[in-house]
Design a protein around this motif. Structure first.
Motif: not given
Lengths: 303, 714
Positions: A41, A44, A256, B273, B309, B313-316, B318-319, B322, B344, B351, B430, B643
């Motif tokens: 994921s 994106g 990465q 983190q 989501e 679209v989007g990051l997971s 837990d990300e 964070r 992002k 990134s 990050e 993103i």
């Protein structure tokens, strides 16, 4: 099972191994879809929950109907009107050509014809985004030489190319160009067939950062051009495919570490949208393509 | 060869008794175990070395499996296990037996190994039976004294040979113990079967070329492992077990005290983190809770991530969490009024996570002044140097012609909080890494950014090597792309924003239009289906960037005061030659339906997030011009995110700008072209011609004089 309650470590390891064996896939194995989607994921794009649910169900049925050994979710091609969801079915031999299926709603799947060179030549003239309608026809005017009797003159001919064909050839191109598998995941037996390596424990962290530990998942093209000196260091059972190291143009892969160094992600710059992930020291790896289905021909300018 | 060993019970019984935990069967087998126990105990003292040797091998494997490092711990563990169990099932062999393969199995292994060795020596086929019978031994013994008993055995029991032990001591020890041969025993002639067995064993004990491991030892390890663990389907797993055992032999696990060097960066990142998750300040818990529950500038990232989501679209998650913690950290560090997660941008090695931020009133100016002072200081220095140069030039006799080229006028950048610089942007690679502030964008940077197409590397100070040369480094390029993306793809449902109440500014210079908006408190929300159907229900709420690179047009030819002072003479030459047309762009809050098409392709694609359940869906709009830009709207909520790689979509291939045309050379004329010097003949000819001309002139003069004289005479 009796063994679970007081947890013999071996039993647990055994169960994990068995599950991981089914997870050892190239695209995304249907059984481990959720984990794979989460790990990929970082780019994106992913799938919405309803799509995920329908995929899990329908891929199970596809596996039964087509008698596949494994069904892998390949990715998603974004069209203007609708998106194509692509899945591939695998038989025993890992490197054999796979059957590709597409769906518009993750429920009904249709088989696509295998890709031929002629198809590729025809569709190479089509540019632009995918429409999202498989019966859409692209029109392309060509100058063709027409023989009429003794005269030879050129005529403008309008060639119509169906989007389905374009889809087939794009998927094939992407697979040939940027499908990735880590070194050691497959091994070759002396008799020919290529098997999944069940003792593949994942790459180590230092190996995972190097491009040479990843291979193109296709018949090797450049392997025979290697010098004898280079070949002497290779292990013929593991190194039977081209590595990513020598891809042209150099730098067309972005490596990465994500999630605080716990996941290595390879993104192709030639086909933007292809993401390969691997968690070092574990058996998790896979790739997914979510993109517009267009090759990035501007790559040399962009590096 | 001695008598065959007594067969205390048929093989089926031990297996059943092992599998079942019924006490009755155990009692039945108990007495029969006794004689066997005696024999086995006798076997063991003969091979104390073997016992220790295989136990060491065992302990190696134990290490690999993360078990206690030394076998000296096992008796303690035995004690522990059995102590725990003792009050549950005191003295029940079933309980003991149940754990047998956890704790005592390790010890069993050593016995099994020794047994196997001896069986091979004796050529007995009942290997399994022996193993099974050995397996039952511990229940017969009183739990915790098992270990010690066995150790005492060599000293307590006599060295009675079992009925099947030959007198040949060499057959009882492994080759490593050949030094212990006692030669007072007679060596009978080995029978052919024994000889065959010895040959077989010798062959198996050959060490391989690559390593010190022999097949024999490997098989011992393998079988030991299998018997310890008792997996469900050993035949199926044989291959993998084989590989694993081999691998483990050569890769002993590192010391528990020493960290794995490879994992160092991973652990560091995790530490960083973790710092994110700690709450700021120590202090009283209650007060802090109240403060935190009150409004903070940090947006509800998780809610937005949830909606995105739905759109796929989007990051997971837990990300996203964070990122939320990282934004919170940013808000604590900087004086921030509003904050938003912009998106992002992917790069080659790293990134960027981008946060769009507005500072509180007055806070930002302090930082800006510092920056300006630094730049002004630099400029003052440069001017000073130039003046000195001028002075030097004046002193020199030759006046160097001044070039007629003037650099194109620099279009001033927009002020903070206006136009392209309305928001401040912070980036980090990050969550957990420090946030870095991006500088304001200048119009020339935007103009150049439109001409180039480069991937981001992930390092803010990396140079951007391109043609036309980009004025700045990656931080500036990133900022320019962010500005372009924001201007093109930040949209909201119609009616969410409205213009302020200040009317009457419509006739401003150049019709710049309104550039500020505010939230509409009466916004009711547009039904999702309508949002998807027509693009007119969405509007841009960021200003369009003009070709000039700014949102509000500025006439570049308008001289500022300084310029008027310096270059009066030159100005007069320029005035009136160029008239720049004012650039106009679509005003704020224009609907998306007015957006230009890309090659007959609609610039936006709108979908419902879930076609199967439209009543709970979210409207999702995707930009086709900037792939990676998404917006969702549902009820009164909406959000934009980007993103992607940070590049515009162009249906045609990228054509880099051609280099500038070759400049003309200076005009060639007599004063710039080198003339060849005249030769001697030419000079003489010239001289002769001049003399002739002189003579002719003199004659004329004489004639004139004569004429004048004549006139005078008359």
């Amino acid at each position: 099972m009796e063994g679970r309650s007081f947890g013999s470590p071996w039993t647990r390891l055994l169960l994990a191994t068995w599950r991981a064996l089914s997870r050892a896939a190239c695209a995304m194995d249907a059984e481990s879809l959720l984990l794979s989607l989460e790990l990929a994921s970082g780019s994106g794009q992913g799938l919405s929950p309803d799509r995920r649910a329908s995929l899990l169900t329908s891929l199970m049925l596809v596996k039964r109907d087509y008698r596949f050994d494994r069904v892998l979710f390949w990715g998603r091609i974004l069209g203007l009107v609708a998106d194509y969801y692509i899945a591939q079915g695998v038989s025993e031999d890992q490197l054999a050509p796979r059957k590709t299926l597409y769906s518009l709603n993750c429920m009904e799947w249709s088989l696509l014809p295998p890709a031929t060179e002629e198809m590729e030549m025809q569709t190479s003239v089509v540019k632009g985004r995918f429409m999202g309608d498989p019966s859409h026809e692209y029109e392309h005017t060509e100058l063709q030489k027409v023989n009429e009797g003794e005269k030879v003159f050129e005529e403008e001919v309008v060639v119509q190319i169906k989007e389905e064909k374009r889809l087939v050839s794009v998927i094939d191109q992407i697979d040939k160009a940027v499908a990735v598998i880590p070194r050691g995941a497959l091994f070759k037996t002396p008799f020919g067939p290529i098997n999944v390596n069940r003792t593949f424990e994942g790459l180590s962290l230092s190996e995972a950062k190097k491009l040479s530990s990843y291979f193109h998942f296709r018949e090797p093209v450049e392997l025979k051009n290697k010098t004898l000196l280079e070949k002497a260091e290779l292990d013929p059972s593991l190194d039977f495919m081209d590595s990513l190291e020598h891809d042209i143009p150099k730098g067309s892969w972005s490596v990465q570490m994500e999630r605080g160094n716990a996941l290595v992600v390879l993104r192709s710059l030639l086909w933007p949208g292809l993401t390969f992930y691997h968690a070092p020291r574990t058996k998790n790896y896979g790739y997914i393509y979510v993109g517009t289905g267009e090759k990035n021909l501007d790559l040399p300018f962009m590096l | 060869m001695g008598d065959p060993p007594p067969d205390p019970e048929p093989p089926s019984q031990p297996t059943s008794s092992r599998r079942s935990s019924q006490v009755s069967e155990r009692r039945r087998t108990r007495p029969s175990v006794a004689p066997l126990v005696h024999e086995e105990l006798q076997q063991i003292p003969l091979d104390p070395q073997i016992l220790r040797g295989s136990r060491e091998a065992l302990s190696n494997q134990s290490n690999l499996h993360g078990w206690p490092q030394s076998t000296s711990l096992t008796p303690n563990e035995n004690l522990v296990f059995q102590a725990e169990d003792s009050y549950v099932n005191p003295g029940f062999p079933a309980a003991v037996q149940r754990q047998a393969y956890l704790s005592e199995g390790r010890l069993q292994a050593s016995q099994n190994a020794s047994l196997m060795l001896q069986q091979l020596q004796q050529g007995e086929g009942n290997l399994f039976q022996e193993l099974e019978s050995a397996y039952q031994e511990p229940p017969a013994d009183l739990g915790q004294f098992t270990m010690y008993q066995r150790e005492d055995l060599p000293f307590s029991q006599g060295t009675e040979h079992g009925p099947y032990m030959t007198d040949d001591p060499t057959l009882q020890f492994s080759p490593s113990e050949l030094g212990f041969m006692s030669f007072n025993m007679e060596l009978p002639e080995p029978e052919p079967r024994e000889l065959a067995v010895q040959n077989a064993k010798a062959y198996l004990l050959q060490t391989s070329i690559n390593s010190d491991l022999s097949l024999y030892e490997h098989l011992v390890n393998l079988l030991t492992k299998i018997l310890n663990q008792r997996p469900e389907d050993p035949l199926f797993l044989l291959e993998s077990l084989n590989r694993t055992t081999q691998w483990e032999w050569f890769h002993p696990k590192l010391d528990t005290l020493r960290d794995d060097p490879e994992m160092q960066p991973t652990y560091e990142m995790a530490e960083r983190q973790r710092a994110l998750f700690s709450r700021s300040g120590g202090g009283e818990g209650e007060q802090e809770m109240e403060e935190e529950v009150a409004e903070t500038a940090v947006p509800n990232i998780m809610e937005k991530a949830f909606y995105f989501e739905q759109a796929g679209v989007g990051l997971s998650s837990d990300e996203s969490f964070r990122i939320f913690m990282a934004l919170k950290q940013l808000v604590e560090q900087q004086p921030i009024h509003t904050c938003r997660f912009w998106g992002k941008i992917l790069g080659l090695s790293r990134s960027y996570l981008v946060a769009e931020v507005e500072f509180r009133e007055g806070e930002e100016e302090a930082e800006e002044e510092e920056l300006e002072e630094m730049t002004e200081g630099g400029e003052a220095m440069e001017a000073h140097d130039e003046e000195e140069g001028d002075e030097d030039e004046d002193k020199v006799m030759d006046v160097i012609p001044k070039p007629t080229w003037k650099p194109p006028p620099v279009i001033p950048k927009e002020e903070s909080r206006i136009g392209t610089n309305r928001y401040l942007y912070f980036v980090c690679n990050e969550p957990g890494r420090p946030w870095m502030r991006l500088p304001h964008v200048t119009p020339i940077q935007i103009v150049q950014a439109r001409k180039i197409r480069k991937f981001f590397t992930g390092y803010l100070d990396a140079p951007v090597i391109s043609y036309p040369p980009f004025p700045g480094n990656e931080a500036n390029y990133l900022r320019a792309q962010i500005a372009r993306i924001s201007a093109a793809t930040h949209i909201s449902p119609l009616g969410f924003y409205q213009f302020g109440e200040e009317e009457g500014d419509e006739e401003e210079e150049g019709g710049a239009g309104r550039d500020s908006y505010e939230e509409n408190p009466d916004f009711e929300g547009i039904p999702v289906l309508e949002l998807v159907d027509s693009m007119a229900n969405w509007v841009h709420h960021t200003q369009h960037i003009l070709p000039q690179g700014r949102c509000t047009w500025v006439n570049p030819l308008q001289k500022t005061e300084e310029e008027e002072e310096l270059g009066e003479e030159e100005e007069k030459a320029d005035e009136g030659i160029e008239e720049v047309e004012q650039e106009v762009g679509p005003p704020l809050l224009t609907p998306l339906s007015e957006d230009a098409e890309i090659m007959h392709m609609a610039p936006w694609t709108a979908r419902l997030s879930c076609t199967v359940s439209p009543q709970y869906s979210v409207a999702v709009v995707r930009s086709n011009l900037w792939p990676g830009a998404y917006a969702y709207a549902s009820g009164k909520k909406f959000e934009n995110i980007y993103i992607g790689w940070g590049h515009k979509y162009s249906p045609e291939n990228f054509n880099p700008s051609l280099p500038a045309p070759i400049q003309h050379e200076y005009p060639s004329g007599p004063d710039t072209i080198e003339m060849s010097d005249p030769t001697v003949e030419e000079e003489q000819a010239l001289k002769a011609a001049q003399e002739q001309a002189l003579a002719a002139a003199e004659e004329e003069e004489e004639d004139e004089e004569e004429d004048e004289d004549e006139d005078q005479d008359d």
